[in-house]
Enzyme design. Structure first.
Site, PDB file in Angstrom:
ATOM      1  N   HIS A  11     -11.170  -4.117   9.930  1.00  0.00           N
ATOM      2  CA  HIS A  11     -11.791  -4.061   8.598  1.00  0.00           C
ATOM      3  C   HIS A  11     -13.160  -3.384   8.624  1.00  0.00           C
ATOM      4  O   HIS A  11     -14.031  -3.698   7.820  1.00  0.00           O
ATOM      5  CB  HIS A  11     -11.961  -5.473   8.023  1.00  0.00           C
ATOM      6  CG  HIS A  11     -10.677  -6.138   7.651  1.00  0.00           C
ATOM      7  ND1 HIS A  11      -9.812  -6.644   8.578  1.00  0.00           N
ATOM      8  CD2 HIS A  11     -10.105  -6.374   6.441  1.00  0.00           C
ATOM      9  CE1 HIS A  11      -8.756  -7.174   7.961  1.00  0.00           C
ATOM     10  NE2 HIS A  11      -8.917  -7.014   6.663  1.00  0.00           N
ATOM     11  N   GLU A  68       0.801  -1.228   0.000  1.00  0.00           N
ATOM     12  CA  GLU A  68       0.000   0.000   0.000  1.00  0.00           C
ATOM     13  C   GLU A  68       0.835   1.279   0.000  1.00  0.00           C
ATOM     14  O   GLU A  68       0.484   2.258  -0.668  1.00  0.00           O
ATOM     15  CB  GLU A  68      -0.943   0.038   1.206  1.00  0.00           C
ATOM     16  CG  GLU A  68      -2.180  -0.834   1.078  1.00  0.00           C
ATOM     17  CD  GLU A  68      -1.919  -2.300   1.398  1.00  0.00           C
ATOM     18  OE1 GLU A  68      -0.781  -2.638   1.768  1.00  0.00           O
ATOM     19  OE2 GLU A  68      -2.865  -3.103   1.271  1.00  0.00           O
TER      20      GLU A  68
END
Ligand SMILES: Cc1ncc(C[n+]2csc(CCOP(=O)(O)OP(=O)(O)O)c2C)c(N)n1
Lengths: 323, 324
Positions: B129, B60
């Site tokens: 999440h 990322e």
């Protein structure tokens, strides 16, 4: 593309190295006189890397640089006067005094840009190589980064992606032995960082970074490889900075004699000696004098230039469409 | 007009923009062969090839930084970050790179890229999440932050985001991907920075974002039965903020409730609330009420998660307090 620089190429590298050295020395004096702001990271001693690695690049090739980028700027063809004006925070600087010495950019020269976040230029050059590939341009991207930056996670991520996608990028590791004050042997599990290239499936090349001709040769080969679509190369150029980490450096962390030892390997007299046989002392002295004058004039002009006023800049207002 | 799912509307926007402009390309984890874990990029690799729709390693930090520089050098990348919870990994590229260059380089470069991600709770995905980190990105000057609540806006705002010369953080919501709605065919480009009044009301203004817009609409139904008419304003864009729409609504109802799924402390609702007080204090008859996720990690088990997330019930309560 030649891998060996012509005599003219070498003379131009010599001239730029002298420009950079004189810039650094002048900045040191101005700092002592209280005429600079913030830390300035001088690159005296490392000129052969920055200048040698950028000598064969075109304006359409990109480079990303570091907090210690002066040799990269001048190597890439930026105007010393506008660089100096930026360092002095003047309106006439490349970024109108908004960037300062660590984050300079000249998009027209493919220099976007310096970066004061250690390691951040590495993925940036990798992304530029993506653009080159997607738009089908005949160009390369190069990141110049330090041995400290080589320890960042983002360096690993970028090298893996660049090699996986065979991107036209050159990783030029300027190994000057120290991070801020901490020696590379206390930061890295391996002495020669070029060995890491093997883990990414790309060539790793170790060179003497104080030899501008060697730097030129290795980079020229990497550029040719990148342009053939064969992917990135990691070049490790061993060098040394003669001066402190920045103008705030108190020293005391190098072993006795180390600086003197490296001063004896100064890249500028070395290239000068190599050129003497080809073009003679007189011409070299003239080139030196011209380079000094260019830098002195740049500082004189920049110091007399106005400081910027705080005014809006339409291109810089992302929210301007909403009241 | 076709009835499409939110995910399909996003897919249509990506497809149309890639067709229109060869500089648009996509990168992200699992977006290519598999079509994205939420299927937003389904079939796009087949259609546009592996160069323009790139499956990436799990990197990322590098990917976001690469997206920034690829945008500065002649392309329009659209990066998918799988979960908003991973935004902290991208923050250097956003806060120290993307958001500063246009200004500090005095307009020498443009940064036309979109970072798409999805956030929010309610799916039992746990503390790593389920977050809404809207305030993380909205805090940084130089970024635009967009959060569509309907399929039509998903398409229209994504097309606008891709065409925008500035970096846009595009926040989707995992519980909205299956929502169906009318989506205009073809060239449907919404304006970034415009709120929408979804329900008119005279008593209290509710300013909501993303999935909370739908909870606010549910709350308005319940309140209406009690004789309280709530005006529901979907902000659509978190930054820039549609100040005139906000002020106009507060001047009409004299009461304000702000709803965002992020945490309340130092959250987006705090900013909204302060903004309302800065610009419409004289129109307020009561303090601004804030509704958000409780200030704690988001738990997994359903009753625990539901207790933490804001919902129609809590929004209605806040409205009742506001008008009391
Ligand atoms: C991400 C990050 N961490 C720490 C710093 C502080 N810092 C600036 S330069 C530097 C050392 C960098 O070493 P190296 O990459 O070898 O470059 P050199 O200074 O030797 O040219 C450090 C730690 C920073 N600017 N960015």
């Amino acid at each position: 593309m030649r891998n060996a620089p012509s005599v003219d190429d070498q003379l131009e590298m010599f001239r730029k190295m002298v420009v950079v050295r004189h810039m650094e020395e002048t900045l040191g004096e101005l700092h002592k006189a209280g005429k600079t702001r913030g830390p300035i990271h001088r690159c005296d001693g490392q000129e052969a890397v920055g200048v040698g690695a950028t000598a064969m690049l075109a304006d359409t090739d990109y480079i990303t640089s570091t907090h210690r980028g002066h040799a990269h700027y001048i190597g890439k063809g930026l105007d010393p006067y506008r660089v100096v004006a930026e360092i002095l925070g003047r309106e006439t600087g490349y970024c109108e005094g908004r960037a300062g010495h660590m984050i300079v950019a000249d998009a027209a020269k493919g220099m976007i840009g310096g970066n004061a976040i250690v390691g951040a230029g590495i993925p940036a050059a990798t992304g530029m190589a993506c653009s080159i590939r997607l738009t089908g341009r005949d160009a390369v991207a190069m990141c110049l980064f330090g041995d400290g930056a080589a320890q960042t996670g983002i360096c690993h991520e970028s090298m893996n992606i660049a090699s996986l996608w065979k991107l036209p990028v050159i990783f030029l590791l300027e190994h000057n032995q120290y991070g801020l004050t901490v020696h590379s042997s206390r930061q890295s599990s391996v002495e020669d960082l070029s060995v890491r290239a093997e883990g990414y499936g790309m060539p790793g090349v170790l060179i003497d970074g104080n030899d501008a001709v060697a730097v030129y040769g290795a980079v020229a080969e990497a550029v040719a490889r990148a342009k053939r679509g064969e992917g990135p190369t990691l070049i490790e150029a061993k060098t040394y900075r003669f001066d402190g980490f920045s103008t705030s450096d108190m020293g005391g962390y190098q072993p006795d004699g180390e600086i003197a030892e490296w001063r004896a390997r100064d890249p500028i007299p070395r290239l000068r000696a190599a050129l003497e046989g080809h073009i003679g002392e007189e011409r070299l002295s003239a080139v030196e004098a011209e380079a000094h004058k260019e830098v002195d004039d740049a500082f004189a002009q920049a110091l007399a230039d106005p400081l910027p006023g705080f005014a809006g800049h339409p291109a810089s207002r992302p929210y301007s469409e909403v009241s | 007009m076709a009835k499409l799912r939110y995910a399909e509307a996003l897919n249509q926007a990506l497809c149309e923009e890639m067709e229109r402009d060869p500089a648009v390309w996509l990168l992200g984890e699992d977006i290519g062969v598999y079509g994205g874990v939420f299927k937003v990029t389904r079939d796009l690799m087949e259609r546009f090839g592996e160069e323009r729709v790139r499956d990436t390693p799990i990197s990322e930090q590098a990917l976001t930084a690469m997206t920034v520089s690829a945008a500065m050098t002649g392309t329009r990348p659209v990066l998918e970050i799988m979960y908003a919870d991973f935004l902290p990994l991208t923050v250097d590229a956003l806060a120290n790179q993307a958001s500063i260059y246009n200004y500090i380089w005095a307009g020498q470069v443009e940064l036309p890229f979109v970072l798409r991600t999805q956030g929010g709770g309610g799916a039992g995905a746990g503390a790593q999440h389920s977050k809404s980190l809207d305030a993380f990105v909205a805090h940084i000057p130089g970024l635009k932050v967009v959060a569509p609540a309907s399929p039509a806006d998903a398409k229209g705002l994504l097309k606008a985001a891709i065409r925008d010369p500035h970096p846009v953080i595009f926040l989707e919501h995992k519980l909205l991907y299956n929502m169906r709605g009318e989506v205009p065919d073809g060239e449907h480009v919404a304006e970034i920075g415009r709120a929408a009044v979804l329900r008119e009301g005279r008593d209290v203004s509710v300013f909501a974002t993303s999935r909370m817009v739908h909870e606010a609409l549910k709350a308005a139904e319940a309140l209406s039965a009690e004789g309280i008419e709530a005006e529901i304003v979907d902000l659509r864009t978190l930054r820039p903020l549609d100040l005139s729409a906000i002020v106009a609504s507060v001047e009409k109802t004299n009461h304000a409730v702000v709803v965002n799924e992020g945490w309340t402390f130092c959250g987006y609702g705090a900013e909204l609330s302060a903004t309302i007080m800065d610009h419409a204090f004289d129109a307020l008859d009561a303090p601004v009420e804030r509704v958000g996720t409780l200030d704690m990690p988001i738990p997994y088990s359903e009753p625990l998660e539901m207790a933490v997330l804001p919902d129609a019930g809590r929004i209605a309560q806040a409205c009742r307090r506001a008008v009391a």
